[in-house]
Design a protein around this motif. Sequence first.
Motif: not given
Length: 90
Positions: A23-24, A27-28, A30-31, A34
């Motif tokens: 998951k991390d 998330e990285k 996706v970050e 962004e």
Amino acid sequence: MDLMEGILTRRSVRKFQDKVIPKDVLEKVVEAGEYAPSAHNTQPWEFLIIQDKEKLKHFRVLQRSALFAENAAAVILVCCREDIAFHREK
């Protein structure tokens, strides 16, 4: 790796290992997305992480050229918020 090396050695992957992506890590990714530039810094996107194998099997309905997605551990779908992207105040 510098920018040019990354550009010149990039490749598309169509065969995937049968591994779960932590998951991390997702998330990285996706970050990082962004932080992409956008007109007037509106950032009119939303990211959807799809890991459900049944949903990935039907992903090709959204994008016919993405047949490979059903074998991926995850797909990050980038969606445009049209209400933000195409709205400008004077």
